[in-house]
Design an enzyme around this catalytic site. Sequence first.
Site, mmCIF file in Angstrom:
data_model
loop_
_atom_site.group_PDB
_atom_site.id
_atom_site.type_symbol
_atom_site.label_atom_id
_atom_site.label_comp_id
_atom_site.label_asym_id
_atom_site.label_seq_id
_atom_site.Cartn_x
_atom_site.Cartn_y
_atom_site.Cartn_z
ATOM 1 N N THR A 70 -6.418 -4.693 2.637
ATOM 2 C CA THR A 70 -7.772 -4.157 2.440
ATOM 3 C C THR A 70 -7.746 -2.727 1.915
ATOM 4 O O THR A 70 -8.436 -2.390 0.949
ATOM 5 C CB THR A 70 -8.522 -4.172 3.800
ATOM 6 N N TRP A 72 -5.469 -0.994 0.388
ATOM 7 C CA TRP A 72 -4.933 -0.907 -0.968
ATOM 8 C C TRP A 72 -5.970 -1.386 -1.983
ATOM 9 O O TRP A 72 -6.224 -0.732 -3.005
ATOM 10 C CB TRP A 72 -3.657 -1.761 -1.041
ATOM 11 N N HIS A 130 -15.090 -8.361 6.098
ATOM 12 C CA HIS A 130 -14.043 -9.269 6.605
ATOM 13 C C HIS A 130 -14.607 -10.657 6.887
ATOM 14 O O HIS A 130 -13.878 -11.566 7.261
ATOM 15 C CB HIS A 130 -13.472 -8.743 7.929
ATOM 16 N N TYR A 219 -1.370 -10.411 -2.030
ATOM 17 C CA TYR A 219 -0.687 -9.125 -1.811
ATOM 18 C C TYR A 219 0.693 -9.119 -2.468
ATOM 19 O O TYR A 219 1.059 -8.177 -3.167
ATOM 20 C CB TYR A 219 -0.575 -8.903 -0.298
HETATM 21 P P1 A3P Z 1 2.199 -3.354 7.015
HETATM 22 O O1 A3P Z 1 1.723 -3.281 8.434
HETATM 23 O O2 A3P Z 1 2.971 -4.608 6.743
HETATM 24 O O3 A3P Z 1 2.920 -2.151 6.566
HETATM 25 P P2 A3P Z 1 -5.203 -3.594 5.769
HETATM 26 O O4 A3P Z 1 -5.379 -2.507 4.768
HETATM 27 O O5 A3P Z 1 -5.866 -4.886 5.366
HETATM 28 O O6 A3P Z 1 -5.552 -3.137 7.137
HETATM 29 O O7 A3P Z 1 -3.665 -3.954 5.760
HETATM 30 C C1 A3P Z 1 -2.707 -3.043 6.209
HETATM 31 C C2 A3P Z 1 -1.384 -3.362 5.558
HETATM 32 O O8 A3P Z 1 -1.398 -2.929 4.196
HETATM 33 C C3 A3P Z 1 -0.255 -2.614 6.237
HETATM 34 O O9 A3P Z 1 0.888 -3.459 6.077
HETATM 35 C C4 A3P Z 1 -0.181 -1.362 5.388
HETATM 36 O O10 A3P Z 1 1.033 -0.669 5.489
HETATM 37 C C5 A3P Z 1 -0.383 -1.940 3.988
HETATM 38 N N1 A3P Z 1 -0.865 -0.955 3.022
HETATM 39 C C6 A3P Z 1 -1.713 0.079 3.230
HETATM 40 N N2 A3P Z 1 -1.901 0.766 2.088
HETATM 41 C C7 A3P Z 1 -1.159 0.162 1.135
HETATM 42 C C8 A3P Z 1 -0.929 0.430 -0.256
HETATM 43 N N3 A3P Z 1 -1.489 1.450 -0.862
HETATM 44 N N4 A3P Z 1 -0.103 -0.393 -0.920
HETATM 45 C C9 A3P Z 1 0.485 -1.443 -0.302
HETATM 46 N N5 A3P Z 1 0.317 -1.743 1.004
HETATM 47 C C10 A3P Z 1 -0.506 -0.952 1.728
#
Ligand code: A3P
Length: 320
Positions: A70, A72, A130, A219
Amino acid sequence: REKEEESIYKRYEEIMSTLPREKGWWTEHLYLHQGFWYPSIYLPGVMAVQNQYQAHFSDILLATGPKCGTTWLKALVFAVVNRKLYPSAQQHPLHSFNPHQLVPRLEQTLYLNKIPELDILPSPRLLGIHMPYSSLPQSVLDSGCRVIYICRNPKDTFVSMWHFMNKIRAKVSKAPLPLEEAFEMFCKGASSFGPFWDHALEYWKASLDRPQCVLFLKYEEMKAEPAIHVKRLADFMGCSFSSDEHKEGLVEEVIRLCSFENLSNLDVNKTGSNPHGVVDFQAFFRKGKVGDSTNYLTTTMIEKLDRLTQHKFHGSSLTL
Ligand code: A3P
């Protein structure tokens, strides 16, 4: 107006109290509403979105399962849509605001115990959500607004969720939830906005039925080939990159700006506190890697999740 809002939310809480419930992952309960499990703090907001939110044709909904990317996606969409407003990466709002502040969540922020005035938001309104596809208000379908969904491999999603929930538990002085316990809950569908598989399948089918309105992203594919997907995002939103922008390297600039490495090292995301959430912005950045679940799950757990995924997606053409 305040009194009216209070009575609307009181009614939603009364309805909620009649629904089946399960123990949640932190201090909350999960309630079963229209086939999906919702944390008690967010379900009244979900009902408010269903009854009050009026989608506009120009709205762009970023629909995601929790922990599927989300943060990202929000950063990428904000950067792509507003690239003419903020031509310099150095002075970009993403340097001072967390993506969740730039793209607010409908049910978890805007409709959290209040009915917001959404008409004051600039167009296109970028809104995070969500909620599952089948629970979206009818105006989302009628307006023909765009919906962008991001999904992620269930093993990595589960491990990311387990870490995240334990950060919330630490914040409210609760011991970590044992991995095995969380795993059982996830597998039986009892996770925030779960079952995970039903959530993904609904958006997958919608993206096949209404491809001009629903874009389905993964992703892992975005990680592997970000440029292709950033271009897809821009095309889908009707703001394709021009050949000059391509030559100037704008696609690569957006990717760099929104990368895990860049965002997770910014002060706002390292130390900023989150006025609308239980945990600070830092909690949204952990590793940002594909396949980290193999460091946590046993072979038996991996086999069980793979079997479950195969079974749930059987005949659907969706693979994760
Ligand atoms: P991990 O816990 O596997 O590291 P959301 O944003 O839906 O809450 O998801 C969080 C997940 O996205 C986490 O995964 C987080 O580290 C990862 N995430 C956050 N920012 C990101 C980015 N800019 N690029 C890639 N993954 C990212």
